[in-house]
Enzyme design. Structure first.
Site, mmCIF file in Angstrom:
data_model
loop_
_atom_site.group_PDB
_atom_site.id
_atom_site.type_symbol
_atom_site.label_atom_id
_atom_site.label_comp_id
_atom_site.label_asym_id
_atom_site.label_seq_id
_atom_site.Cartn_x
_atom_site.Cartn_y
_atom_site.Cartn_z
ATOM 1 N N ARG A 166 19.559 -24.352 -13.308
ATOM 2 C CA ARG A 166 19.165 -25.313 -12.284
ATOM 3 C C ARG A 166 19.130 -24.608 -10.935
ATOM 4 O O ARG A 166 20.094 -23.951 -10.542
ATOM 5 C CB ARG A 166 20.212 -26.428 -12.290
ATOM 6 C CG ARG A 166 19.797 -27.719 -11.702
ATOM 7 C CD ARG A 166 20.859 -28.780 -11.935
ATOM 8 N NE ARG A 166 22.100 -28.466 -11.232
ATOM 9 C CZ ARG A 166 22.951 -29.386 -10.750
ATOM 10 N NH1 ARG A 166 22.704 -30.681 -10.945
ATOM 11 N NH2 ARG A 166 24.052 -29.045 -10.137
ATOM 12 N N TYR A 185 28.200 -34.625 -0.361
ATOM 13 C CA TYR A 185 28.421 -33.172 -0.331
ATOM 14 C C TYR A 185 27.267 -32.342 -0.880
ATOM 15 O O TYR A 185 27.393 -31.133 -1.026
ATOM 16 C CB TYR A 185 29.731 -32.797 -1.025
ATOM 17 C CG TYR A 185 29.929 -33.245 -2.466
ATOM 18 C CD1 TYR A 185 29.319 -32.565 -3.510
ATOM 19 C CD2 TYR A 185 30.764 -34.306 -2.771
ATOM 20 C CE1 TYR A 185 29.531 -32.947 -4.829
ATOM 21 C CE2 TYR A 185 30.985 -34.710 -4.084
ATOM 22 C CZ TYR A 185 30.371 -34.020 -5.099
ATOM 23 O OH TYR A 185 30.582 -34.407 -6.399
ATOM 24 N N LYS A 186 26.158 -32.993 -1.190
ATOM 25 C CA LYS A 186 25.001 -32.242 -1.679
ATOM 26 C C LYS A 186 24.055 -32.001 -0.491
ATOM 27 O O LYS A 186 24.392 -31.232 0.406
ATOM 28 C CB LYS A 186 24.358 -32.996 -2.832
ATOM 29 C CG LYS A 186 25.313 -33.138 -4.042
ATOM 30 C CD LYS A 186 24.675 -33.913 -5.175
ATOM 31 C CE LYS A 186 25.667 -34.196 -6.292
ATOM 32 N NZ LYS A 186 26.102 -32.980 -7.016
ATOM 33 N N ASP A 242 21.600 -44.557 -8.114
ATOM 34 C CA ASP A 242 22.439 -43.436 -7.706
ATOM 35 C C ASP A 242 21.532 -42.422 -7.008
ATOM 36 O O ASP A 242 20.641 -41.842 -7.626
ATOM 37 C CB ASP A 242 23.133 -42.814 -8.926
ATOM 38 C CG ASP A 242 24.100 -41.704 -8.531
ATOM 39 O OD1 ASP A 242 23.963 -41.131 -7.429
ATOM 40 O OD2 ASP A 242 24.992 -41.402 -9.346
ATOM 41 N N PHE A 301 23.875 -39.004 -15.273
ATOM 42 C CA PHE A 301 25.010 -38.185 -14.840
ATOM 43 C C PHE A 301 26.281 -38.740 -15.471
ATOM 44 O O PHE A 301 26.498 -39.952 -15.500
ATOM 45 C CB PHE A 301 25.126 -38.159 -13.314
ATOM 46 C CG PHE A 301 26.158 -37.166 -12.864
ATOM 47 C CD1 PHE A 301 25.864 -35.805 -12.870
ATOM 48 C CD2 PHE A 301 27.424 -37.574 -12.509
ATOM 49 C CE1 PHE A 301 26.838 -34.873 -12.505
ATOM 50 C CE2 PHE A 301 28.393 -36.644 -12.135
ATOM 51 C CZ PHE A 301 28.102 -35.298 -12.140
#
Lengths: 413, 413
Positions: A372, A223-224, A198, A128
């Protein structure tokens, strides 16, 4: 399309789903199939009232007294302890603070400084971006440090006596591939290196066992799959055996042993406290707290099983129902090595993604050609997946995505 | 108590106050005299609806599309531009991000790295703790750097060719003393040093002219006089002439030139962008936005005049109405050298503070013996000050503060 599931079959799968009742914990817009909870989790039904209470009853009415009266000052530790069981950590090994990027910064610097004779931050290309960028900034900052990237399959072999820290994302944001945390951690330790995971695309959706894997450090996103709201505070984990040994470079007052003594000299607090920095963001903490409530009573084993069931159905749909449409599966086929989103490559992924969004199926696009589709076990149903597949098939069969409007570029997620 | 103002006189001052209507922009609990807006600003009346809209209409309904549709991604820049006129900065010189502590970290490191042949971070002892702690952490992190503290009156003379950055708080959190930004900035520049101003206790309450003073860098807090809510995002300023020259060590994806290209290599954005790090905290941004609305149409000259009028009244009240009660004025008597809070020392400041809070007059305590009373020009009235003085006088005359219950220690602010 022989072999592809029927709507009735998908509904039967939902009827047998032990997590089906949890969908009611969320507010999902009518008619929308939301397959982007891996980017921004949906709004929990209880969150508006929780945030309103923090704003009105706490801030508005009790004002400064709320720091004690409503436990604001304890929020980073309290929420950390709530996240801990989702990632196989001890309650005193996790705190909530700052952003994932800031937490990566603290931990990578700490790992480098703890091992002054090791120069390398080892990671994979295509990790990422913020993980790579933060590491590069640290290599620029600290004399003699460098970032080394090798393909993930070669990471274990690349760890050597010069490796200060191995930094990997457990579930890859783009491919959805899930790494073997236990074996890679063991490989790092065999060479005396530290490892930092991560968990942004893992926590709340796939099994994570930090203590069981003997992991050293981890960060993750609120927040996911944790449903903490846009830009929610992030979390970080340091194994208890490393407390006191790893030192955050960001020595803000909230990490001090006695911040309200207002002394002139920094003295780190106990345990995870030194990884706090500034004043905690209370409104974000309130929303994250409500997000974590969506996991109350939820079995993580059932979450894992549901994630795999949903992603298997989606992969089957893409490969069977949408055969010939030009998609290539990016996500691993083995459920043990994939996370909770499915990625497919297509030369026109951007336009396809836009055409789907216009039809109420929300996934996202990752450059240059990945579509995705995120599957959130707590609220995504098999029927959602079935309907999404049908819509993808329709968009591909009718070539609706060729509408030039969909080529316009304005991606932010 | 000869010479001390009457209630009618205080009310007459309020009637002539050009800012009096702005009090209606806030929700203040009935019967409470809130003199702690310098620690946590009061709740603006418009904030609950603004935050609820961010939660429900934006996050809940529009989900991931809100990053574009509701300008979430622009919030750090947009809110920075709103703060800029309050501190005499250009709209493109301020952004909102992270905490004050994190922003101090970014800027002090940037200043040190930009001047590798200068080793010293110069500040005053007794500066706000997080400022000192962050500087100490940086001195531990960067080889050869050190923190030097000298009394504030000797700072100008102490700046030399070894000074990388002078870091000062414009209005002192404890004493309320306001420094001469123009002359100290000039003194720093005369020796080739950079200067960093912490505006946490200034912004929104006293005049600040960063560009007029030729200041290099600044940080400040969103939750005090800006009324942005508990743990609101903070801001930072870098003079335009230094853009591109000062580099943040925290190279998160939001500071990248093209974060949504998801490239592997960090490349800093333009202007202030590189001082962004992780994903912005949207709920906190929404509340801060509403907090900034309380300044719409407000003249900062009138804010300054009101602040001075309130603090002059409070000082007169302490010295005249409470003469003999054992208070010593800590805050400078000259209005040009004080901020918007008044601090008095008393050997039993803690108990006095607690006794006042029990009677609905909320100030705060700063160890070891300071009672701190904040005056927020937008909502504090002269009548509030008059009533607070009368309550202080009563608590001191009756020795009500001697109740042993007030000695209990549980300070957090």
């Amino acid at each position: 399309m022989s072999g592809w599931t029927t709507l009735a079959e998908a509904q039967t799968m939902d009827a047998a789903d032990p997590l089906r009742a949890y969908r009611d914990r969320f507010t999902l817009p009518e008619g929308l199939i939301y397959l982007d909870g891996n980017s921004l989790g949906a709004l929990p039904r209880a969150t508006p009232a929780r945030v309103a209470a923090a704003v009105e009853a706490q801030w508005g009415h009790d004002l400064i007294a709320s720091w004690n009266k409503h436990g604001w000052i304890e929020a980073p530790v309290r929420l950390g302890a709530r996240i801990a069981p989702l990632i196989g950590a001890g309650a005193d090994e996790v705190i909530v603070a700052d952003s994932t990027s800031a937490n990566l910064f603290k931990l990578i610097v700490a790992a480098c400084q703890a091992q002054p004779d090791r120069t390398t931050i080892l990671t994979e290309p295509g990790n990422f971006p913020t993980d790579l960028y933060i590491a590069q900034g640290i290599a620029d900052l600290l004399p003699g440090r460098q970032v080394r990237t090798v393909p993930v399959g070669e990471i274990a072999a690349a760890i050597d006596g010069d490796t200060a820290v191995v930094m990997l994302t457990h579930v890859h944001y783009k491919t959805g591939a899930m790494l073997d945390m236990a074996s890679l951690t063991m490989a790092a330790h065999a060479k005396g290196a530290l490892i930092l995971w991560d968990l942004s695309h893992s926590v709340g959706a796939v099994p994570v066992d930090l203590v069981g894997c003997d992991a050293d450090m981890a960060v993750g996103c609120g927040y996911k799959y944790l449903n903490g709201g846009p830009g929610a505070p992030a979390f970080l984990y340091v194994a208890g055996r490393l407390h006191g040994r790893l030192r955050s470079p960001m020595t803000g007052w909230m990490g001090h042993r006695a911040p309200f003594d207002f002394g002139d000299d920094y003295a780190p607090g106990e345990g995870m406290a030194p990884f706090l920095c500034g004043t905690p963001p209370i409104l974000g903490m309130a929303a994250l707290d409500a997000g974590l409530d969506t996991f109350d009573g939820v079995s993580m084993a059932e979450v894992t099983a549901k994630s795999r069931s949903l992603s298997a159905l989606l992969i089957a749909g893409i490969e069977q129902r949408c055969a010939g449409a030009g998609f290539t599966l990016v996500t691993p086929r083995d459920p043990a090595t994939r996370g909770s989103h499915v990625s497919v490559a297509h030369p026109h992924a951007w336009e396809v993604c836009q055409a789907l969004i216009a039809r109420g199926v929300v996934g996202d696009f990752r450059a240059p050609e990945v579509l995705r589709l995120g599957l959130t076990p707590l609220y995504t149903s098999h029927e959602d997946v079935w309907r999404a597949v049908e819509m993808i098939a329709e968009v591909m069969e009718t070539e609706a995505w060729r509408d030039p409007a969909y080529a316009e570029r304005a991606a932010v997620t």
